[in-house]
Design an enzyme around this catalytic site. Structure first.
Site, PDB file in Angstrom:
ATOM      1  N   HIS A 275       0.999  -1.264  -0.183  1.00  0.00           N
ATOM      2  CA  HIS A 275      -0.396   0.112  -0.166  1.00  0.00           C
ATOM      3  C   HIS A 275       0.812   1.515  -0.211  1.00  0.00           C
ATOM      4  CE1 HIS A 275      -3.012   3.155   0.979  1.00  0.00           C
ATOM      5  NE2 HIS A 275      -3.794   1.841   0.591  1.00  0.00           N
TER       6      HIS A 275
ATOM      7  N   ASP B 266      -8.305  -5.024   0.237  1.00  0.00           N
ATOM      8  CA  ASP B 266      -9.090  -6.662  -0.378  1.00  0.00           C
ATOM      9  C   ASP B 266      -7.667  -7.748  -0.520  1.00  0.00           C
ATOM     10  OD1 ASP B 266     -10.359  -4.939  -1.339  1.00  0.00           O
ATOM     11  OD2 ASP B 266      -9.301  -4.089  -2.774  1.00  0.00           O
TER      12      ASP B 266
HETATM   13  N1  ACO Z   1       3.463  -8.104  -4.675  1.00  0.00           N
HETATM   14  C1  ACO Z   1       5.324  -7.799  -4.883  1.00  0.00           C
HETATM   15  N2  ACO Z   1       5.930  -6.467  -4.924  1.00  0.00           N
HETATM   16  C2  ACO Z   1       5.467  -5.488  -4.911  1.00  0.00           C
HETATM   17  C3  ACO Z   1       4.517  -4.958  -3.933  1.00  0.00           C
HETATM   18  C4  ACO Z   1       2.987  -6.540  -4.568  1.00  0.00           C
HETATM   19  N3  ACO Z   1       2.163  -5.897  -4.298  1.00  0.00           N
HETATM   20  N4  ACO Z   1       3.998  -4.205  -4.049  1.00  0.00           N
HETATM   21  C5  ACO Z   1       5.290  -3.556  -3.870  1.00  0.00           C
HETATM   22  N5  ACO Z   1       6.204  -3.985  -4.093  1.00  0.00           N
HETATM   23  C6  ACO Z   1       7.493  -3.772  -4.014  1.00  0.00           C
HETATM   24  C7  ACO Z   1       7.852  -2.978  -5.501  1.00  0.00           C
HETATM   25  O1  ACO Z   1       8.391  -3.738  -6.883  1.00  0.00           O
HETATM   26  C8  ACO Z   1       8.563  -2.146  -5.124  1.00  0.00           C
HETATM   27  O2  ACO Z   1      10.155  -2.786  -4.944  1.00  0.00           O
HETATM   28  P1  ACO Z   1      11.361  -2.076  -5.680  1.00  0.00           P
HETATM   29  O3  ACO Z   1      11.814  -1.372  -4.056  1.00  0.00           O
HETATM   30  O4  ACO Z   1      12.616  -3.481  -5.123  1.00  0.00           O
HETATM   31  O5  ACO Z   1      11.810  -1.573  -6.980  1.00  0.00           O
HETATM   32  C9  ACO Z   1       8.601  -1.531  -3.740  1.00  0.00           C
HETATM   33  O6  ACO Z   1       7.501  -2.673  -2.686  1.00  0.00           O
HETATM   34  C10 ACO Z   1       7.341  -0.550  -3.526  1.00  0.00           C
HETATM   35  O7  ACO Z   1       6.976  -0.444  -4.456  1.00  0.00           O
HETATM   36  P2  ACO Z   1       5.355   0.594  -5.562  1.00  0.00           P
HETATM   37  O8  ACO Z   1       5.811  -0.183  -6.410  1.00  0.00           O
HETATM   38  O9  ACO Z   1       7.301   1.334  -4.832  1.00  0.00           O
HETATM   39  O10 ACO Z   1       4.854   1.378  -4.409  1.00  0.00           O
HETATM   40  P3  ACO Z   1       3.781   2.371  -4.807  1.00  0.00           P
HETATM   41  O11 ACO Z   1       3.257   2.617  -3.390  1.00  0.00           O
HETATM   42  O12 ACO Z   1       3.920   2.885  -5.521  1.00  0.00           O
HETATM   43  O13 ACO Z   1       3.094   0.852  -4.349  1.00  0.00           O
HETATM   44  C11 ACO Z   1       0.168  -0.402  -4.829  1.00  0.00           C
HETATM   45  C12 ACO Z   1       1.599   0.671  -4.044  1.00  0.00           C
HETATM   46  C13 ACO Z   1       0.276  -0.333  -5.933  1.00  0.00           C
HETATM   47  C14 ACO Z   1      -0.701  -0.501  -3.586  1.00  0.00           C
HETATM   48  C15 ACO Z   1       1.319  -1.131  -5.009  1.00  0.00           C
HETATM   49  O14 ACO Z   1       1.814  -2.078  -3.766  1.00  0.00           O
HETATM   50  C16 ACO Z   1       1.109  -3.221  -5.511  1.00  0.00           C
HETATM   51  O15 ACO Z   1       0.717  -2.655  -6.746  1.00  0.00           O
HETATM   52  N6  ACO Z   1       0.148  -3.715  -4.564  1.00  0.00           N
HETATM   53  C17 ACO Z   1      -0.837  -5.077  -5.494  1.00  0.00           C
HETATM   54  C18 ACO Z   1      -2.177  -4.141  -5.905  1.00  0.00           C
HETATM   55  C19 ACO Z   1      -3.094  -4.919  -4.777  1.00  0.00           C
HETATM   56  O16 ACO Z   1      -3.462  -4.214  -3.585  1.00  0.00           O
HETATM   57  N7  ACO Z   1      -3.604  -3.026  -5.041  1.00  0.00           N
HETATM   58  C20 ACO Z   1      -4.805  -2.202  -4.118  1.00  0.00           C
HETATM   59  C21 ACO Z   1      -3.847  -1.388  -2.676  1.00  0.00           C
HETATM   60  S1  ACO Z   1      -5.004  -1.058  -1.799  1.00  0.00           S
HETATM   61  C22 ACO Z   1      -6.494  -0.318  -2.282  1.00  0.00           C
HETATM   62  O17 ACO Z   1      -6.735   0.236  -3.678  1.00  0.00           O
HETATM   63  C23 ACO Z   1      -8.031  -0.379  -1.807  1.00  0.00           C
END
Ligand code: ACO
Length: 431
Positions: free
Chosen positions: A308, A366
């Site tokens: 998140h 979720d």
């Molecule tokens: N699975 C694997 N790796 C992940 C995940 C994940 N779900 N989420 C983040 N990471 C990793 C990224 O690859 C990144 O790694 P790095 O530093 O080696 O490059 C690091 O964690 C930071 O991730 P970002 O994408 O920069 O984080 P951001 O804050 O931009 O993204 C998000 C947040 C979009 C929610 C992300 O965690 C994600 O895609 N999660 C899966 C989708 C999801 O569950 N979304 C629902 C969110 S809650 C809602 O809207 C109700």
């Protein structure tokens, strides 16, 4: 409290300016960078709003490190335990918990607005049976501006209120119509004798040929999910509603744009993606192989329902939903749900894996919500629609806050332009 001040010096000219931090009631100070463009001729660059507050708001507070979520100051855990979705919607919109009389009046008003114009119902016939319900719902909500002219004057507080009640009341009806269209079943009209969630389930699952009795456990579980999804401060869809609303567009158009933004798998679409992922993994022994793909930078697989932007600790909503999963599955007679077992195991393995621990990736709201929706008989492609029904309360509250702010300005971000500089047009014959 003394105001924190930051001095910024342009190293090339030596020009200095002082930037003041604005103090919130709780949470991090917010640096007011508005003078930068005037004083120094520079803009700030912050893709994804990693460090930027886009507005002032009094509605919802999140402490992502501590895993705290407050609606108008009330912890979400207390609201989940004691309140109802309509009470929470009232709280978000009006800023205070309603008295018993106010809640009764609000509930009556919502109940009286549940029907939709018959012409709107005919819109669904224009959709192919397999059109995603989010496409149907966002289109129908946008179209409401063509029907409900008594709520389009955004400067009239009474119009805004009528809109607020109307959209909260009609979202279940609009969503159920999309579902019935997908199934090829006749639309079921709202029943004003039922409470909000019972009515929603009735419109989803009743058919004209049989009597349908709503299971109170199902209605209660749904109500809980709606409370937990009702608002989440400046998330992508709410920010979209605010940005669209800042142009002065009608509120139905603004909410429709929020629905479109919610659809994405990084946001509300994650609940649908989680179940797809669990089914793809299949069994617990396949978890390590799946997580290896998630950790592989060349593979674009993500652990859906994990991570998140704000929570770097447990999402408090995920904790509540996980508990509710146990209770709901017990009560609807499916305690040994294999997907829930798989989700629990996946969570356990991920939370002890260095990749997720070091990045502070925890289950979000979720990760478990789809399992409850499935247990209630709601199909996967309706999950994000359920989220939209709940989040409508938050969108409305934010839109109201935006529009009633006398200092409201159109939202107009700047950019870091990296395209070509001015060049001469080349005639097509010589290109
Ligand atoms: N699975 C694997 N790796 C992940 C995940 C994940 N779900 N989420 C983040 N990471 C990793 C990224 O690859 C990144 O790694 P790095 O530093 O080696 O490059 C690091 O964690 C930071 O991730 P970002 O994408 O920069 O984080 P951001 O804050 O931009 O993204 C998000 C947040 C979009 C929610 C992300 O965690 C994600 O895609 N999660 C899966 C989708 C999801 O569950 N979304 C629902 C969110 S809650 C809602 O809207 C109700």
């Amino acid at each position: 409290m003394t105001t924190r001040k930051f001095t910024l010096t342009d190293a090339s000219t030596g020009k200095t300016s002082t930037l003041e931090a604005l103090s919130p009631t709780v949470g991090s100070d917010v640096l007011n960078i508005a003078p930068l463009a005037k004083d120094h001729g520079v803009f700030t660059f912050d893709p994804g709003f990693m460090s930027t507050a886009a507005c002032e708001s009094k509605i919802t507070y999140i402490d992502g490190d501590k895993g705290i979520l407050l609606y108008r100051g009330y912890p979400v855990e207390q609201l989940a335990a004691k309140s109802s979705f309509l009470e929470v919607a009232y709280l978000l919109i009006y800023g205070e918990l309603p008295t018993a009389a106010a809640l009764k009046e609000f509930t009556l008003s919502i109940t009286r607005h549940t029907m939709i114009n018959e012409s709107l119902l005919r819109f669904y016939n224009g959709f192919h049976y397999d059109a995603h319900p989010m496409a149907q719902v966002s289109a129908v909500v946008a179209s409401m501006a063509g029907f409900y002219h008594d709520s389009l004057d955004i400067n009239n507080p009474r119009h805004r209120e009528i809109f607020a009640h109307r959209i909260i009341a009609k979202m279940p009806t609009i969503s159920a119509a999309a579902y019935k269209h997908m199934l090829g079943q006749p639309f079921i009209y709202p029943q004003n004798s039922l409470d909000y969630c019972s009515n929603l389930l009735h419109m989803f699952f009743a058919v004209p040929s049989e009597q349908y009795v709503v299971e109170p456990v199902a209605a209660k579980a749904l109500d809980l999910l709606l409370i937990l999804h009702a608002d989440h401060e400046q998330n992508a869809s709410t920010s979209t509603v605010r940005l669209a609303g800042s142009t002065g567009t009608n509120p139905y158009a603004a909410i429709s744009s929020g629905i479109a933004a919610l659809w994405g798998p990084s946001h509300g679409g994650a609940n649908e993606a989680v179940l797809q992922m669990l089914e793809e993994i299949g069994t617990a022994d396949a978890i390590p192989k799946f997580l290896a793909r998630v950790k592989d930078k060349n593979d674009h697989t993500r652990l859906m329902g994990f991570g998140h932007r704000v929570y770097k600790n447990f999402d408090p909503r995920a904790k509540i939903i996980r508990e509710a999963c146990h209770a709901v599955l017990e009560k609807v007679g499916r305690p040994d749900n294999p997907l829930f077992e798989l989700a629990l195991r996946l969570e356990e393995i991920a939370l002890s894996d260095e990749y997720f621990v070091s990045r502070k990736l925890y289950p979000n709201v979720d990760f478990y919500s789809g399992i409850i929706y499935s247990a209630l008989g709601i199909p996967r492609d309706m999950f994000t629609v359920m989220f939209a029904i709940a989040r409508t309360a938050g969108w409305v509250a934010h839109w109201q806050e935006l529009i009633s702010d006398p200092a409201m300005k159109i939202g107009r971000p700047r950019q870091l332009y990296t395209g070509p500089t001015a060049r001469q047009y080349v005639d097509i014959a010589t290109r």
